[in-house]
Enzyme design. Structure first.
Site, PDB file in Angstrom:
ATOM      1  N   LYS A  52       0.838  -1.208   0.000  1.00  0.00           N
ATOM      2  CA  LYS A  52       0.000   0.000   0.000  1.00  0.00           C
ATOM      3  C   LYS A  52       0.871   1.256   0.000  1.00  0.00           C
ATOM      4  CE  LYS A  52      -3.852  -2.273   2.303  1.00  0.00           C
ATOM      5  NZ  LYS A  52      -4.541  -2.591   3.548  1.00  0.00           N
ATOM      6  N   GLN A  96      -4.538  -1.325   9.760  1.00  0.00           N
ATOM      7  CA  GLN A  96      -4.481  -2.663   9.163  1.00  0.00           C
ATOM      8  C   GLN A  96      -5.113  -3.691  10.104  1.00  0.00           C
ATOM      9  OE1 GLN A  96      -3.262  -3.281   5.985  1.00  0.00           O
ATOM     10  NE2 GLN A  96      -3.962  -5.372   6.280  1.00  0.00           N
ATOM     11  N   ASP A 119     -11.023   3.487   4.225  1.00  0.00           N
ATOM     12  CA  ASP A 119     -11.404   2.070   4.112  1.00  0.00           C
ATOM     13  C   ASP A 119     -12.930   1.908   4.073  1.00  0.00           C
ATOM     14  OD1 ASP A 119      -9.457   0.179   3.739  1.00  0.00           O
ATOM     15  OD2 ASP A 119      -8.907   0.022   5.856  1.00  0.00           O
TER      16      ASP A 119
END
Ligand code: NDP
Length: 285
Positions: A52, A96, A119
């Site tokens: 990422k 994460q 997200d």
């Protein structure tokens, strides 16, 4: 003839467009910024974070990665998120997952400001998607929507069957398809006679995480198949949930694994981060 839908193709195109958008923002002295927080030493999580970060930096997004040890106190993580919530240079915050058991995942996701929740996991953004209002949409389902559009797959009026009901893939892709006027059926581990359901699908999305969940006898001739699953075999090879070679013969469109949905997921993280910077820029005017 079957069309294989490669996510790599669209991902490359979108990343190039996003790079241009980042350059345009930089001419206005704005650099989109992404903060990524990782807790613990999980190898897969660390790999995802590295990918990422590299992808973000390649298109000019500033990225800040914070690594915490496995025994981290929840309060310390919440403090760090709040620091990024107030940081003008950060437009997107990503924690994460999974998190260690002493940390309440819900509390963490709810601490991220909805306008920086790239997200799309904050309940406010989940609610916005459910109400068909603008907001951040989770990256994998958003990537699937973009892929279907790119390959000209019509969704309105189709019967979409979703296998898997997770908050990150199954549920939100069902919402997106419903918002696009599909008729949606959800299946999961308690669904009785899965085959009876999947055979009705004009559009079948599979997000389970078990190889060969879908075989050719389970689909309708001409169905569109999207395979989200990732299973790592002992050989190191990665496979999806769909028995690709046999299902391909009956499908009209199908995504492969790898090079299907996967590359779109990270691209959508970049897309959401740039979108956040653009929204902030217009709000500041
Ligand atoms: P989860 O484990 O959270 O959810 C799996 C879902 O599959 C659950 O809803 C479960 O049902 C359902 N399920 C399990 N077994 C069966 C079965 N035999 N029949 C029908 N349904 C079943 O997984 P995720 O949604 O997070 O991920 C799914 C897969 O997608 C994984 O392989 C993951 O690695 C991959 N993935 C890939 C991404 C990419 O970018 N390519 C991104 C995200 C995920 P129940 O709810 O009843 O338990």
């Amino acid at each position: 003839m079957t069309t294989v839908m490669y996510g790599t193709e669209l991902a490359n195109k979108m990343r190039s467009d996003l790079k241009d958008e980042v350059e345009a923002l930089s001419r206005k002295n704005i650099q989109p910024g992404l903060a990524v927080i990782i807790v613990g030493d999980d190898y897969a999580s660390k790999t995802y974070v590295r990918i990422k970060r590299n992808a973000a930096e390649k298109i000019g997004i500033y990225s800040k990665v914070v690594e915490f040890p496995e025994d981290l106190k929840e309060e310390t993580l919440l403090d760090k998120i709040n620091e990024f919530n107030e940081d003008e240079n950060i437009h997107g915050i990503l924690v994460q997952l999974p998190l260690p058991p002493q940390i309440d995942e819900r509390k963490v996701l709810e601490t991220i400001k909805p306008e920086k929740d790239v997200d799309g996991f904050h309940p406010i953004n989940v609610g916005r998607l459910s109400n068909n209002q603008p907001g951040f949409i989770p990256c994998t389902p958003l990537g699937i929507e973009k892929m279907l559009g790119y390959y000209g797959v019509e969704v309105a009026g189709k019967h979409a069957v979703i296998v898997g009901r997770s908050n990150i893939v199954g549920k939100p892709i069902g919402q997106i398809l419903l918002n696009n006027d599909a008729t949606v059926t959800y299946c999961h581990s308690k669904t009785k006679n899965l085959k009876e359901m999947t055979k009705q699908a004009d559009l079948l999305i599979v997000a389970v995480g078990q190889a060969n969940t879908i075989t050719d006898d389970m689909i309708k001739e001409g169905a569109v198949i999207v395979d989200v699953g990732n299973t790592y075999l002992e050989s190191g090879k990665v496979v999806g949930d769909v028995a690709f070679d046999e299902v391909k013969e009956k499908a009209s469109f199908i995504t492969p694994v790898p090079k299907g949905v996967g590359p779109m997921t990270i691209t959508m993280l970049l897309y959401n981060t740039v979108l956040s910077a653009k929204v902030r820029n217009s709000a500041d005017k």
